[in-house]
Design an enzyme around this catalytic site. Structure first.
Site, PDB file in Angstrom:
ATOM      1  N   SER A   1      41.792  38.672  32.986  1.00 30.73           N
ATOM      2  CA  SER A   1      42.741  37.938  33.820  1.00 30.73           C
ATOM      3  C   SER A   1      43.839  38.875  34.287  1.00 30.73           C
ATOM      4  O   SER A   1      44.571  39.423  33.453  1.00 30.73           O
ATOM      5  CB  SER A   1      43.355  36.775  33.026  1.00 30.73           C
ATOM      6  OG  SER A   1      44.387  36.146  33.761  1.00 30.73           O
TER       7      SER A   1
ATOM      8  N   SER B   1      46.632  38.218  35.724  1.00 31.02           N
ATOM      9  CA  SER B   1      47.968  37.706  35.397  1.00 31.02           C
ATOM     10  C   SER B   1      48.150  37.372  33.927  1.00 31.02           C
ATOM     11  O   SER B   1      49.259  37.396  33.414  1.00 31.02           O
ATOM     12  CB  SER B   1      48.248  36.442  36.220  1.00 31.02           C
ATOM     13  OG  SER B   1      47.401  35.372  35.792  1.00 31.02           O
ATOM     14  N   GLY B   2      47.063  37.018  33.257  1.00 27.85           N
ATOM     15  CA  GLY B   2      47.179  36.534  31.879  1.00 27.85           C
ATOM     16  C   GLY B   2      47.797  35.152  31.810  1.00 27.85           C
ATOM     17  O   GLY B   2      48.230  34.710  30.746  1.00 27.85           O
TER      18      GLY B   2
ATOM     19  N   GLU C   1      40.538  43.798  40.037  1.00 25.57           N
ATOM     20  CA  GLU C   1      39.120  43.500  39.821  1.00 25.57           C
ATOM     21  C   GLU C   1      38.251  44.752  39.916  1.00 25.57           C
ATOM     22  O   GLU C   1      37.418  45.004  39.033  1.00 25.57           O
ATOM     23  CB  GLU C   1      38.655  42.456  40.836  1.00 25.57           C
ATOM     24  CG  GLU C   1      39.352  41.126  40.652  1.00 25.57           C
ATOM     25  CD  GLU C   1      39.593  40.379  41.954  1.00 25.57           C
ATOM     26  OE1 GLU C   1      40.219  39.312  41.880  1.00 25.57           O
ATOM     27  OE2 GLU C   1      39.192  40.855  43.039  1.00 25.57           O
TER      28      GLU C   1
END
Length: 181
Positions: free
Chosen positions: A86, A88-89, A148
């Site tokens: 992720s 952003s987390g 990504e």
């Protein structure tokens, strides 16, 4: 000519991110993978697709791995490892998965563009790909593209590290490759 310039832009940016990524992650991640009974991988959107690439190669390497959300994915248990990808987390669904896995006693790794996040606070380890400063707006690489692609390259290099360190021959990996294609 513009195509070559765009290719160079993407390659240079990924190289910059990977150069800024901690060199110890490969050994740390390999140890966590080897200690796990089973491995579960999750992400959302394009990060999930990166996770699918990683899961396939881990399976080829002989690991017991599942992608969260697939119909045949078993329940996670104590001793298992959940890897969350992720940028952003902060993805709500992934936070829920992380909390559930934490409650059950599974280990959790976050692979992210940020060192501090809700998922990172719950994780046993956070592997930050690059540094936060490198994720500003990049011409021609919208939204999460930088994270990504950099994460995909990082994980492919990790697989290379694993198969090299363990001496797993490609012929052995091919025996685990899908043959109903």
């Amino acid at each position: 000519m513009w195509q070559k310039e765009n290719q160079r832009l993407v390659i240079d940016k990924i190289a910059e991110i990977l150069d800024a990524t901690d060199d110890t992650y490969a050994d740390k991640m390999t140890a966590m993978l080897d200690e796990a009974k089973r491995i579960f991988i999750s992400g959302a959107g394009r990060s999930k697709l990166v996770g699918n690439f990683f899961a396939m190669r881990l399976m080829h390497g002989g690991y017991d791995v599942s992608v969260v959300g697939e119909i045949t994915t078993p329940g996670i248990q104590k001793g298992d490892l959940l890897i969350i990808i992720s940028g952003s987390g902060e993805t709500e669904q992934l936070i829920a998965f992380t909390k559930r896995a934490r409650d059950i006693g599974a280990k959790i790794v976050l692979i992210s563009a940020k060192s501090d996040s809700t998922i990172g606070d719950l994780a046993d380890a956070v592997f930050q790909i690059g540094t936060s400063e490198l994720y500003g707006k990049v011409k021609g690489m919208p939204m999460g593209t930088v994270f990504e692609l950099s994460t995909l390259c990082f994980l492919e290099a990790l697989i290379s590290h694993i198969i090299w360190e363990k001496g797993i021959p490609e012929e052995e990996m091919k025996t685990r490759h899908a043959n109903l294609e």
